[in-house]
Scaffold this active site. Structure first.
Site, PDB file in Angstrom:
ATOM      1  N   HIS A 129       0.835  -1.198   0.000  1.00 19.49           N
ATOM      2  CA  HIS A 129       0.000   0.000   0.000  1.00 19.49           C
ATOM      3  C   HIS A 129       0.873   1.252   0.000  1.00 19.49           C
ATOM      4  O   HIS A 129       1.308   1.710   1.061  1.00 19.49           O
ATOM      5  CB  HIS A 129      -0.907   0.008   1.234  1.00 19.49           C
TER       6      HIS A 129
ATOM      7  N   GLU B 133     -19.366  -5.492  23.053  1.00 18.50           N
ATOM      8  CA  GLU B 133     -18.493  -6.668  23.141  1.00 18.50           C
ATOM      9  C   GLU B 133     -17.204  -6.513  22.340  1.00 18.50           C
ATOM     10  O   GLU B 133     -16.123  -6.893  22.808  1.00 18.50           O
ATOM     11  CB  GLU B 133     -19.243  -7.926  22.665  1.00 18.50           C
TER      12      GLU B 133
ATOM     13  N   PHE C 278     -22.456 -14.292  22.421  1.00 24.08           N
ATOM     14  CA  PHE C 278     -21.995 -12.961  22.014  1.00 24.08           C
ATOM     15  C   PHE C 278     -20.487 -12.894  21.802  1.00 24.08           C
ATOM     16  O   PHE C 278     -19.959 -11.823  21.470  1.00 24.08           O
ATOM     17  CB  PHE C 278     -22.450 -11.908  23.024  1.00 24.08           C
TER      18      PHE C 278
END
EC number: 2.2.1.1
Length: 689
Positions: free
Chosen positions: A56, A434, A460
């Site tokens: 990049h 979370e 979760f």
């Protein structure tokens, strides 16, 4: 009051340094040397990408001046000891700009050579495609998944805030450093950055400074395609000090802004207007983001900047200038060492506690203080009891949950909440965030001195999976506490009932998953997590009450220390081996009784942690699972995914390969066949009918 001479020297040194930093005109370099070093970093980055045929170039061309400024004028660090504890931390959350970071490390004297830069993105090099913690000297965190580094920075700033308030004493600021994070448009689009930024503002993390590489370009095009909100107002609303620099390449203005930020009582967000692919024909286009520009454009750009066409050209003047930071960094650390030596002499107990924390020497004296549980209880409840004993012995253990502290039992009852005004509190309320919780736990672990844990329902864990995976990749000692681990949670139904999560977590390399069978195994699960210093551990707990196993009849819970153990054996060679985990161990023990009554010799193996079992000597593994006993059964209230490794292709797996239903947990266990009778019947049907 008697003031030691070394204290006076230290005070004078820092007062002079403070004057220099608040009077930039005394501290300025010439624009010529600034531009020379910045362009060196830019074109080293470009050459790295071209040689690798991958990478990049756009961000290094557009944002190298930001990294240069931080390492040249702002941050305190020692290039020859990048792990010096009281250094400032810099996180490149936009990890795709790694070439820029490595080039800066080389220039400022970290342990990287020009050959390392030439090996960018090559096998086993010190310069991987995205920064990896522990691989490249100077890299603070593993980044690449956008947004992760931002959350890590919040965790680092929280760690600094807690530790500085816990350990510092008047005249002895032994912990006093800033966390800087460079973020991209993509970082700020990710939801985790919003979650983490909200917490940072709430906690008033004034030693956190985020710098936005505001170049308006994503891979798909201009950010206007998808992103038209007012980001600055968003951060202002979240409780941050906010600045925007339209003239993003004005180094003096950027320096002045950062120095202002260091005086704020809030975290600071600095928007710096930059141009991706700065100075190239591809400037301000997506084409310069994620692939080499090609020889023709590279040469055209170098000519435009008046830069030699030679690859990996480093002007001696630039290198001589930046390498002065080696001696400066050494002097900074030596001054701190003097201060710390005095601190250690005056506060020996505090110093010993800090040193043990930094070395991850977590006390295990609490083990013998945990009661032997007699009553039946959910393993989550037992975990809460164990935690509250541990907390007295590990003063830098900090925990919390994503709005489920009472449900997961993560609260340290004697130690208060971590808040802006009570930074030595040890209970963190993450709210329903979370993913941020996972990244913040990782940030605390990266920082050092903290034993972090965080809890939520097992279902979760999906919201925080990138953070779990990164913790494993970076070898971080982080403890994830997951309760409500099966259909046993009952009436909340399939949206909340884990099915695929256990084997999904076990599939992550370097993550250990520990699922204790009863209350008395829980403390050994925590012991495993504390002893494991080179990777994360997930402790899996029940919502529902489980029987406390009669250890006068069955093997000691200490067997968990080996990952798997024979909890109930038979006389002589077993006809069948039943492997189970967690609450299903009770089911397996019941099935054994039925089978033994029918003359079928049955062994029950409690496989609390597959990963730890695999670490055992082959001899022990063969003792637990004799190769000659091929009639094997696995019982677990989740997917069957990995159990055939242990039972064989002709083995029997009693599992749950569909979503659950809304009903009481005991009803669901019977409905789906997790009963002693069903397990025994399945064994008989398969092999003994």
């Amino acid at each position: 009051m008697v003031v030691q001479l070394d204290q006076i020297h230290f005070f004078i040194f820092h007062e002079v340094l403070k004057i220099f930093k608040t009077m930039p005109q005394l501290f300025k370099t010439s624009k010529k040397i600034d531009e020379l070093v910045i362009n060196t970093i830019r074109f080293l980055s470009v050459d790295m990408v071209e040689r690798a045929k991958s990478g990049h170039p756009g961000m290094p061309l557009g944002a190298s001046h930001i990294v240069y400024l931080l390492y040249d004028r702002i941050m305190k660090y020692n290039p020859k000891n990048p792990n010096w504890f009281n250094r400032d931390r810099f996180i490149l959350s936009a990890g795709h700009g790694s070439a820029m970071l490595y080039a800066a490390f080389y220039m400022f004297g970290f342990d990287l050579t020009l050959e390392d830069l030439k090996a960018f993105r090559q096998l086993n090099s010190k310069t991987p495609g995205h920064p990896e913690y522990g691989l490249t000297p100077g890299v603070e965190v593993t980044t690449g998944n956008l947004g992760q580094g931002f959350g890590n920075a919040v965790g680092m700033a929280m760690a600094e805030k807690f530790l500085s308030h816990y350990f510092n004493r008047e005249g002895y600021p032994v912990i006093d450093h800033y966390t800087y994070v460079l973020v991209s448009d993509g970082d700020l689009m990710e939801g985790v950055s919003y979650e983490a930024a909200s917490l940072a503002g709430h906690f008033k993390l004034n030693k956190l400074i985020a710098i936005w590489d505001n170049n308006h370009i994503t891979i798909d095009g201009d950010t206007k395609l998808t992103w038209t909100e007012d980001v600055l107002k968003r951060f202002e609303a979240l409780g941050w000090e906010v600045y925007h620099l339209e003239d993003g390449y004005n180094l003096d203005l950027l320096e002045e802004t950062i120095l202002k930020a260091k005086e704020s009582d809030k975290p600071t967000f600095i928007s710096v207007r930059t141009h991706i692919g700065y100075g190239t024909p591809l400037q301000d286009t997506p084409e310069v983001h994620g692939k080499p520009m090609g020889k023709e454009i590279v040469e055209e750009t170098k000519k435009k900047f008046g830069w030699p066409l030679e690859e990996f050209y480093v002007p001696e003047e630039a290198l001589n200038y930046t390498r002065r930071k080696v001696e400066e960094g050494k002097a900074l650390e030596e001054e701190w060492n003097k201060l710390y030596a005095e601190y250690r002499e005056k506060y020996p107990d505090l110093a010993q506690t800090l040193e043990k924390a930094l070395n991850k020497e977590w006390s295990l004296d609490w083990l013998e203080k945990v009661e032997e549980f007699k009553e039946d209880m959910p393993t989550r409840k037992a975990s809460g009891k164990v935690l509250n004993v541990m907390a007295d012995y590990i003063p830098t253990m900090i925990g919390g949950s994503a709005d489920l502290s009472e449900s997961v039992n993560t609260v340290l009852k004697k130690y208060g909440d971590f808040e802006a005004d009570t930074p030595t509190g040890r209970n963190v309320h993450y709210g329903v965030r979370e993913h941020a919780m996972g990244t913040i736990l990782n940030g605390m672990a990266y920082h050092g001195g903290i034993l972090p844990y965080g809890g939520t329902f097992l279902i979760f864990s999906e919201y925080m999976r990138p953070a779990i995976r990164t913790a494993a990749l970076a070898n971080l000692q982080v403890i994830f506490v997951y309760s409500h681990d099966s259909i046993g949670l009952g009436e909340d139904g399939p949206t909340h009932q884990p099915v695929e999560q256990l084997w999904s977590l076990r599939s992550i390399p370097n993550l250990w998953v520990v699922r204790p069978a009863d209350a008395n195994e829980v403390k050994y699960a925590w012991e495993i997590a504390l002893k494991r210093k080179n990777g994360p551990t997930a402790i899996i707990l029940t919502r529902q009450k489980v029987k406390t196993i009669d250890r006068s009849k069955y093997a000691s819970p200490e067997g968990v220390r080996k990952g798997a153990y024979v909890i109930a054996d038979t006389e002589g060679k077993p006809d069948v081996v039943i492997i189970a985990t967690g609450s299903e161990v009770q089911v397996a023990l019941g099935a054994k009784e039925i089978l033994e009554q029918k003359g079928i010799k049955t062994r029950v193996v409690n496989m609390a942690c597959c990963e730890l079992f695999e670490e055992q000597p082959e001899e022990y593994k063969r003792e637990v699972l004799p190769p000659e006993v091929t009639k094997r059964v696995a019982v677990e209230a989740g997917r069957d995914t990995g159990w055939y490794k242990y039972v064989g292709s002709d083995g029997l797996v009693i599992s749950l390969n569909e979503f659950g239903k809304s009903a009481p947990g005991s009803v669901l266990f019977e409905y789906y066949g997790f009963t002693p009778e069903n397990v025994a019947n399945k064994v008989i049907e398969k092999w003994f009918s």
